[in-house]
Design a protein around this motif. Structure first.
Motif, mmCIF file in Angstrom:
data_model
loop_
_atom_site.group_PDB
_atom_site.id
_atom_site.type_symbol
_atom_site.label_atom_id
_atom_site.label_comp_id
_atom_site.label_asym_id
_atom_site.label_seq_id
_atom_site.Cartn_x
_atom_site.Cartn_y
_atom_site.Cartn_z
ATOM 1 N N LEU A 9 -9.802 -3.801 -66.962
ATOM 2 C CA LEU A 9 -10.725 -2.773 -66.787
ATOM 3 C C LEU A 9 -10.900 -3.584 -65.121
ATOM 4 C CD1 LEU A 9 -13.908 -3.545 -69.086
ATOM 5 C CD2 LEU A 9 -12.374 -1.042 -68.392
ATOM 6 N N LYS A 10 -10.219 -3.891 -64.368
ATOM 7 C CA LYS A 10 -9.955 -4.399 -63.531
ATOM 8 C C LYS A 10 -8.986 -2.694 -62.442
ATOM 9 C CE LYS A 10 -11.452 -8.929 -62.439
ATOM 10 N NZ LYS A 10 -10.841 -10.874 -62.702
ATOM 11 N N VAL A 11 -7.878 -2.696 -62.986
ATOM 12 C CA VAL A 11 -6.855 -2.093 -63.224
ATOM 13 C C VAL A 11 -7.198 -0.664 -62.920
ATOM 14 C CG1 VAL A 11 -4.180 -1.081 -63.115
ATOM 15 C CG2 VAL A 11 -4.746 -3.692 -63.590
ATOM 16 N N ASP A 12 -7.109 0.314 -62.189
ATOM 17 C CA ASP A 12 -7.411 1.020 -62.014
ATOM 18 C C ASP A 12 -6.652 2.335 -61.955
ATOM 19 O OD1 ASP A 12 -9.062 3.497 -61.852
ATOM 20 O OD2 ASP A 12 -10.436 2.750 -59.781
ATOM 21 N N ILE A 13 -7.108 2.550 -63.204
ATOM 22 C CA ILE A 13 -5.340 4.018 -63.982
ATOM 23 C C ILE A 13 -5.480 5.538 -63.207
ATOM 24 C CG2 ILE A 13 -3.517 4.597 -64.975
ATOM 25 C CD1 ILE A 13 -3.070 1.372 -65.822
ATOM 26 N N ARG A 14 -5.717 5.755 -62.919
ATOM 27 C CA ARG A 14 -6.034 7.456 -63.107
ATOM 28 C C ARG A 14 -4.696 8.695 -62.547
ATOM 29 N NH1 ARG A 14 -11.440 7.686 -61.243
ATOM 30 N NH2 ARG A 14 -12.210 5.451 -60.882
ATOM 31 N N VAL A 15 -5.006 9.539 -63.070
ATOM 32 C CA VAL A 15 -4.521 10.754 -63.457
ATOM 33 C C VAL A 15 -4.250 12.011 -61.494
ATOM 34 C CG1 VAL A 15 -5.262 12.357 -64.209
ATOM 35 C CG2 VAL A 15 -3.321 12.851 -64.248
ATOM 36 N N GLY A 16 -3.110 12.177 -61.029
ATOM 37 C CA GLY A 16 -3.404 13.364 -59.791
ATOM 38 C C GLY A 16 -2.491 14.129 -59.778
ATOM 39 N N ARG A 17 -2.519 15.046 -59.014
ATOM 40 C CA ARG A 17 -1.579 15.904 -58.659
ATOM 41 C C ARG A 17 -1.148 15.999 -57.930
ATOM 42 N NH1 ARG A 17 -0.812 20.607 -62.153
ATOM 43 N NH2 ARG A 17 -3.212 20.166 -62.976
ATOM 44 N N VAL A 18 0.934 16.007 -57.407
ATOM 45 C CA VAL A 18 1.428 16.601 -56.147
ATOM 46 C C VAL A 18 1.262 16.717 -55.720
ATOM 47 C CG1 VAL A 18 3.716 16.060 -55.705
ATOM 48 C CG2 VAL A 18 2.697 15.141 -58.054
ATOM 49 N N THR A 19 1.099 17.465 -54.847
ATOM 50 C CA THR A 19 0.592 18.218 -53.825
ATOM 51 C C THR A 19 1.742 18.429 -52.421
ATOM 52 O OG1 THR A 19 -0.484 17.293 -51.886
ATOM 53 C CG2 THR A 19 -2.168 17.851 -53.526
ATOM 54 N N ARG A 20 2.404 17.471 -52.328
ATOM 55 C CA ARG A 20 3.357 17.803 -51.343
ATOM 56 C C ARG A 20 4.434 16.917 -51.789
ATOM 57 N NH1 ARG A 20 2.728 15.610 -45.298
ATOM 58 N NH2 ARG A 20 3.963 15.118 -44.436
ATOM 59 N N ALA A 21 5.437 16.803 -51.465
ATOM 60 C CA ALA A 21 6.798 15.878 -52.164
ATOM 61 C C ALA A 21 7.918 16.021 -50.908
ATOM 62 C CB ALA A 21 6.963 16.049 -53.166
ATOM 63 N N GLU A 22 8.581 14.650 -50.878
ATOM 64 C CA GLU A 22 10.014 15.002 -49.648
ATOM 65 C C GLU A 22 10.660 13.974 -49.876
ATOM 66 O OE1 GLU A 22 8.234 13.981 -45.134
ATOM 67 O OE2 GLU A 22 7.382 15.650 -45.693
ATOM 68 N N PRO A 23 11.644 14.222 -49.710
ATOM 69 C CA PRO A 23 13.045 13.372 -49.824
ATOM 70 C C PRO A 23 12.625 12.337 -48.508
ATOM 71 C CG PRO A 23 14.378 15.144 -49.699
ATOM 72 C CD PRO A 23 12.686 15.408 -48.844
ATOM 73 N N PHE A 24 13.193 10.604 -48.669
ATOM 74 C CA PHE A 24 12.841 10.005 -48.472
ATOM 75 C C PHE A 24 14.566 9.171 -48.366
ATOM 76 C CE2 PHE A 24 9.858 5.577 -48.395
ATOM 77 C CZ PHE A 24 9.851 5.204 -47.555
ATOM 78 N N PRO A 25 15.181 9.266 -46.885
ATOM 79 C CA PRO A 25 16.298 8.755 -46.714
ATOM 80 C C PRO A 25 16.275 7.774 -45.981
ATOM 81 C CG PRO A 25 15.461 10.495 -45.547
ATOM 82 C CD PRO A 25 14.465 10.815 -46.304
ATOM 83 N N GLU A 26 15.423 7.174 -45.238
ATOM 84 C CA GLU A 26 15.180 6.074 -44.930
ATOM 85 C C GLU A 26 14.946 4.621 -45.905
ATOM 86 O OE1 GLU A 26 12.893 9.397 -42.370
ATOM 87 O OE2 GLU A 26 12.067 8.057 -44.101
ATOM 88 N N ALA A 27 14.511 4.779 -47.317
ATOM 89 C CA ALA A 27 14.644 4.381 -48.048
ATOM 90 C C ALA A 27 15.855 3.356 -49.012
ATOM 91 C CB ALA A 27 14.086 4.567 -49.892
ATOM 92 N N ARG A 28 15.724 2.269 -48.983
ATOM 93 C CA ARG A 28 17.246 1.372 -49.106
ATOM 94 C C ARG A 28 17.682 1.894 -50.451
ATOM 95 N NH1 ARG A 28 15.183 -4.438 -50.023
ATOM 96 N NH2 ARG A 28 12.972 -3.341 -49.778
ATOM 97 N N LYS A 29 16.900 2.790 -51.356
ATOM 98 C CA LYS A 29 16.987 3.160 -52.530
ATOM 99 C C LYS A 29 17.421 4.115 -52.663
ATOM 100 C CE LYS A 29 18.090 -1.182 -55.433
ATOM 101 N NZ LYS A 29 17.355 -1.554 -56.962
ATOM 102 N N PRO A 30 17.584 5.231 -52.928
ATOM 103 C CA PRO A 30 17.244 6.668 -53.566
ATOM 104 C C PRO A 30 16.114 7.170 -53.700
ATOM 105 C CG PRO A 30 19.291 6.922 -54.075
ATOM 106 C CD PRO A 30 19.141 5.317 -53.555
ATOM 107 N N ALA A 31 14.754 7.627 -52.891
ATOM 108 C CA ALA A 31 13.482 8.050 -53.338
ATOM 109 C C ALA A 31 12.702 9.424 -52.338
ATOM 110 C CB ALA A 31 12.559 7.307 -52.442
ATOM 111 N N ILE A 32 11.741 9.566 -53.149
ATOM 112 C CA ILE A 32 10.898 10.695 -52.770
ATOM 113 C C ILE A 32 9.451 10.183 -52.318
ATOM 114 C CG2 ILE A 32 10.131 12.422 -53.448
ATOM 115 C CD1 ILE A 32 12.585 13.052 -55.891
ATOM 116 N N LYS A 33 9.128 10.774 -51.497
ATOM 117 C CA LYS A 33 7.534 10.760 -50.795
ATOM 118 C C LYS A 33 6.055 11.610 -51.750
ATOM 119 C CE LYS A 33 8.558 9.348 -45.841
ATOM 120 N NZ LYS A 33 9.140 9.911 -44.669
ATOM 121 N N MET A 34 5.564 11.090 -51.976
ATOM 122 C CA MET A 34 5.069 12.471 -52.569
ATOM 123 C C MET A 34 3.780 12.142 -52.396
ATOM 124 S SD MET A 34 6.138 12.014 -56.535
ATOM 125 C CE MET A 34 6.326 9.814 -57.050
#
Length: 111
Positions: A9-34
């Motif tokens: 019950l301490k772990v708060d897991i929720r649903v959300g909607r992605v409103t914005r996303a963009e590449p994250f080229p500075e990450a060590r492995k390919p990633a996306i900012k959301m």
């Protein structure tokens, strides 16, 4: 190791909607900012995820995702991640995001 229900019950897991996303080229492995809207008291939070094998920023916008919203923020390069988006590995080990199979209200808590 077994998990006590009170610990779960301490772990708060929720649903959300992605409103914005963009590449994250500075990450060590390919990633996306959301940026994800969890509605209500939680509002919009940001994260990054290594999900580029199956998703592009354009395909994430508008998508509902499931995330842990009560972890402490974590610095990833110059980006502060505020939630942990949840996913499962496919047969090749690439992340497939968890999401409801029907639309649900933003901020709904997993139980």
């Amino acid at each position: 190791m077994s998990l006590d229900f009170d610990d779960f019950l301490k772990v708060d897991i929720r649903v959300g909607r992605v409103t914005r996303a963009e590449p994250f080229p500075e990450a060590r492995k390919p990633a996306i900012k959301m940026w994800i809207d969890f509605g209500g008291d939680i509002g919009e939070r940001k994260t990054s995820a290594q999900v580029t094998a199956h998703y592009s920023p354009e395909t994430l916008i508008g998508r509902q995702v499931v995330a842990v919203v009560n972890f402490a923020p974590r610095q990833i390069g110059k980006f502060m991640s505020e939630v942990l988006v949840l996913g499962l590995p496919d047969a090749d080990g690439e992340v497939v995001l968890l999401s409801p199979d029907q639309p649900v209200p933003e901020g709904g808590r997993m139980h």
